[in-house]
Design an enzyme around this catalytic site. Structure first.
Site, PDB file in Angstrom:
ATOM      1  N   TYR A 116     -37.650  15.261  -8.192  1.00 49.33           N
ATOM      2  CA  TYR A 116     -38.268  14.907  -9.474  1.00 49.33           C
ATOM      3  C   TYR A 116     -37.267  14.198 -10.373  1.00 49.33           C
ATOM      4  O   TYR A 116     -36.061  14.197 -10.110  1.00 49.33           O
ATOM      5  CB  TYR A 116     -38.839  16.155 -10.164  1.00 49.33           C
ATOM      6  CG  TYR A 116     -37.826  17.046 -10.857  1.00 49.33           C
ATOM      7  CD1 TYR A 116     -36.953  17.844 -10.123  1.00 49.33           C
ATOM      8  CD2 TYR A 116     -37.728  17.083 -12.247  1.00 49.33           C
ATOM      9  CE1 TYR A 116     -36.021  18.649 -10.762  1.00 49.33           C
ATOM     10  CE2 TYR A 116     -36.796  17.896 -12.888  1.00 49.33           C
ATOM     11  CZ  TYR A 116     -35.951  18.680 -12.142  1.00 49.33           C
ATOM     12  OH  TYR A 116     -35.027  19.474 -12.770  1.00 49.33           O
ATOM     13  N   ARG A 119     -31.034   7.521  -9.208  1.00 50.17           N
ATOM     14  CA  ARG A 119     -30.828   8.890  -8.707  1.00 50.17           C
ATOM     15  C   ARG A 119     -32.022   9.324  -7.858  1.00 50.17           C
ATOM     16  O   ARG A 119     -31.857  10.018  -6.848  1.00 50.17           O
ATOM     17  CB  ARG A 119     -30.597   9.866  -9.861  1.00 50.17           C
ATOM     18  CG  ARG A 119     -30.256  11.267  -9.340  1.00 50.17           C
ATOM     19  CD  ARG A 119     -29.861  12.214 -10.449  1.00 50.17           C
ATOM     20  NE  ARG A 119     -30.910  12.368 -11.424  1.00 50.17           N
ATOM     21  CZ  ARG A 119     -30.761  12.933 -12.620  1.00 50.17           C
ATOM     22  NH1 ARG A 119     -29.585  13.409 -12.980  1.00 50.17           N
ATOM     23  NH2 ARG A 119     -31.762  13.037 -13.453  1.00 50.17           N
ATOM     24  N   ARG A 179     -49.176  24.843   7.398  1.00 49.14           N
ATOM     25  CA  ARG A 179     -47.814  25.122   6.937  1.00 49.14           C
ATOM     26  C   ARG A 179     -46.865  25.127   8.133  1.00 49.14           C
ATOM     27  O   ARG A 179     -47.181  25.749   9.161  1.00 49.14           O
ATOM     28  CB  ARG A 179     -47.777  26.479   6.237  1.00 49.14           C
ATOM     29  CG  ARG A 179     -46.393  26.887   5.742  1.00 49.14           C
ATOM     30  CD  ARG A 179     -46.465  28.213   4.990  1.00 49.14           C
ATOM     31  NE  ARG A 179     -45.145  28.597   4.505  1.00 49.14           N
ATOM     32  CZ  ARG A 179     -44.252  29.322   5.188  1.00 49.14           C
ATOM     33  NH1 ARG A 179     -44.541  29.755   6.400  1.00 49.14           N
ATOM     34  NH2 ARG A 179     -43.080  29.623   4.646  1.00 49.14           N
ATOM     35  N   LYS A 188     -31.816  16.316  -6.793  1.00 51.60           N
ATOM     36  CA  LYS A 188     -32.677  16.840  -7.871  1.00 51.60           C
ATOM     37  C   LYS A 188     -34.011  17.297  -7.293  1.00 51.60           C
ATOM     38  O   LYS A 188     -34.996  16.556  -7.292  1.00 51.60           O
ATOM     39  CB  LYS A 188     -32.871  15.764  -8.948  1.00 51.60           C
ATOM     40  CG  LYS A 188     -33.393  16.310 -10.268  1.00 51.60           C
ATOM     41  CD  LYS A 188     -33.196  15.312 -11.378  1.00 51.60           C
ATOM     42  CE  LYS A 188     -33.915  15.702 -12.655  1.00 51.60           C
ATOM     43  NZ  LYS A 188     -33.365  16.878 -13.318  1.00 51.60           N
ATOM     44  N   GLU A 198     -22.267  23.985 -13.987  1.00 53.98           N
ATOM     45  CA  GLU A 198     -23.066  23.215 -14.948  1.00 53.98           C
ATOM     46  C   GLU A 198     -23.976  24.187 -15.690  1.00 53.98           C
ATOM     47  O   GLU A 198     -23.993  25.381 -15.403  1.00 53.98           O
ATOM     48  CB  GLU A 198     -23.879  22.134 -14.244  1.00 53.98           C
ATOM     49  CG  GLU A 198     -24.837  22.687 -13.200  1.00 53.98           C
ATOM     50  CD  GLU A 198     -25.580  21.623 -12.397  1.00 53.98           C
ATOM     51  OE1 GLU A 198     -25.756  20.501 -12.895  1.00 53.98           O
ATOM     52  OE2 GLU A 198     -25.994  21.946 -11.266  1.00 53.98           O
ATOM     53  N   LEU A 245     -25.414  18.540 -10.484  1.00 55.92           N
ATOM     54  CA  LEU A 245     -26.223  17.326 -10.538  1.00 55.92           C
ATOM     55  C   LEU A 245     -25.456  16.243 -11.294  1.00 55.92           C
ATOM     56  O   LEU A 245     -24.854  16.523 -12.348  1.00 55.92           O
ATOM     57  CB  LEU A 245     -27.549  17.618 -11.252  1.00 55.92           C
ATOM     58  CG  LEU A 245     -28.548  16.466 -11.193  1.00 55.92           C
ATOM     59  CD1 LEU A 245     -29.128  16.315  -9.784  1.00 55.92           C
ATOM     60  CD2 LEU A 245     -29.673  16.669 -12.188  1.00 55.92           C
TER      61      LEU A 245
HETATM   62  N1  PLP Z   1     -27.852  19.658 -14.234  1.00 58.91           N
HETATM   63  C1  PLP Z   1     -29.029  20.205 -13.926  1.00 58.91           C
HETATM   64  C2  PLP Z   1     -29.061  21.407 -13.040  1.00 58.91           C
HETATM   65  C3  PLP Z   1     -30.221  19.660 -14.433  1.00 58.91           C
HETATM   66  O1  PLP Z   1     -31.404  20.232 -14.120  1.00 58.91           O
HETATM   67  C4  PLP Z   1     -30.159  18.542 -15.294  1.00 58.91           C
HETATM   68  C5  PLP Z   1     -31.373  17.954 -15.843  1.00 58.91           C
HETATM   69  O2  PLP Z   1     -32.467  18.367 -15.576  1.00 58.91           O
HETATM   70  C6  PLP Z   1     -28.887  18.013 -15.603  1.00 58.91           C
HETATM   71  C7  PLP Z   1     -27.760  18.575 -15.048  1.00 58.91           C
HETATM   72  C8  PLP Z   1     -28.752  16.830 -16.530  1.00 58.91           C
HETATM   73  O3  PLP Z   1     -29.190  15.638 -15.906  1.00 58.91           O
HETATM   74  P1  PLP Z   1     -29.803  14.441 -16.743  1.00 58.91           P
HETATM   75  O4  PLP Z   1     -28.779  14.071 -17.766  1.00 58.91           O
HETATM   76  O5  PLP Z   1     -29.998  13.374 -15.742  1.00 58.91           O
HETATM   77  O6  PLP Z   1     -31.063  14.943 -17.361  1.00 58.91           O
END
Ligand code: PLP
Length: 286
Positions: free
Chosen positions: A33, A52, A101, A150, A182, A206
């Site tokens: 997503y 991304r 499934r 993501k 993070e 991420l």
């Molecule tokens: N880290 C995680 C786990 C996230 O879910 C997100 C955004 O949803 C981010 C970092 C920040 O990413 P972005 O700046 O692309 O929204």
């Protein structure tokens, strides 16, 4: 108001949009997503989100059911149809729905990916949270090892946020092997003696689109940046902390595990970066 949403080539009222119970996004979390913010009716950092998304799809051997130019057009059409001045567009691509499934990926010639997009109206620019600053807790890392992709497997993020809310805080920072990875849905930063410190990219976090933009703007503004590991203890002793994400931009943090940072109000570096980000990102908005 009933939103108009997009599902597999059709624009429909949200009440009429349907996805199969065999969809792998639903059964296996087999979906990726993106969330793109909208300010003044325009898409923020679309290019970064698009890039991304392509990477996430590639890592999972998936292909998008439409071209990236078509995706931009769908985003724009939904923003227009739903009269979104400020808010966001959520996009999800799952591997699709087979007729039963199974763990194995279905044959991509037979099963086409499911593409869903919808809009969300939200106040983003004028944010009470940004004015006040967030209180965060630390929590042991419990998510999978490919956090660079993501995916919609977000239970770890939900659990972390609920744990924070339970103790009267706003968000949580994950910690693995003693170092902050993070935030629950954002990238994490500290500021010490004017220097911005954030963890270097790897498959443990991420690669935030807002992170990339903020670091670029900070470098252009001659701010010092250090990409390295840091601990919660170092964060508690920092002058400032903040997080970044597409929907919260730059979010100041004023407390970490009960320790107040500075005077307990958003710090000057975080406030300045928020201003710079909003100003610069608007120039590139589409
Ligand atoms: N880290 C995680 C786990 C996230 O879910 C997100 C955004 O949803 C981010 C970092 C920040 O990413 P972005 O700046 O692309 O929204």
């Amino acid at each position: 108001m009933t939103r108009t949403v997009y599902v597999n080539g059709e624009y429909l009222p949200e009440t009429e949009a349907k996805v199969s119970i065999f969809d792998r996004g639903f059964l296996m979390g087999d979906a990726v997503y993106e969330v793109t913010s909208v300010l003044d009716g325009k898409l923020i950092d679309f290019e970064g989100h698009k890039n991304r998304l392509e990477r996430s799809l590639k890592e999972l051997d998936m292909t998008a059911p439409v071209t990236m130019d078509e995706l931009l057009e769908i985003h724009r059409k939904l923003v227009e149809l739903n009269e979104i001045d400020e808010g966001g567009v959520y996009l999800q691509i799952s591997r699709g729905a087979d007729d039963d499934r199974a763990f194995e990926y279905p044959d991509p010639e037979k099963v086409k990916p499911t593409l869903v997009l919808f809009t969300q109206k939200k106040n983003l620019r004028n944010s009470a949270s940004a004015d006040k600053g967030y209180k965060v807790i630390s929590i042991e890392e419990m998510r999978w090892a490919r956090r660079d992709i993501k995916t919609v497997q977000l239970l770890g993020a939900s659990m972390a946020k609920m744990a924070a809310h339970k103790v009267g805080c706003d968000d949580a920072w994950f910690v693995e092997d003693g170092y902050v990875t993070e935030g629950s849905s954002n990238n994490a930063y500290i500021v010490k003696d004017g220097k911005i410190i954030t963890r270097q990219l790897s498959n443990k976090l991420l690669a935030g689109i807002t992170r990339a933009a903020v670091l670029r703007f900070a470098a252009e503004a001659q701010m010092q940046i250090e990409e390295r590991l840091f601990t919660i203890e170092e964060a508690q002793a920092a002058d400032e902390a903040f997080s970044t994400s597409a929907t919260a931009f730059v979010q100041p943090i004023v407390e970490i595990d009960g320790a107040t940072l500075g005077d307990g109000t958003p710090g000057p570096v975080a406030k300045r970066l928020r201003e710079i980000y909003l100003e610069e990102a608007m120039k590139l908005a589409v």
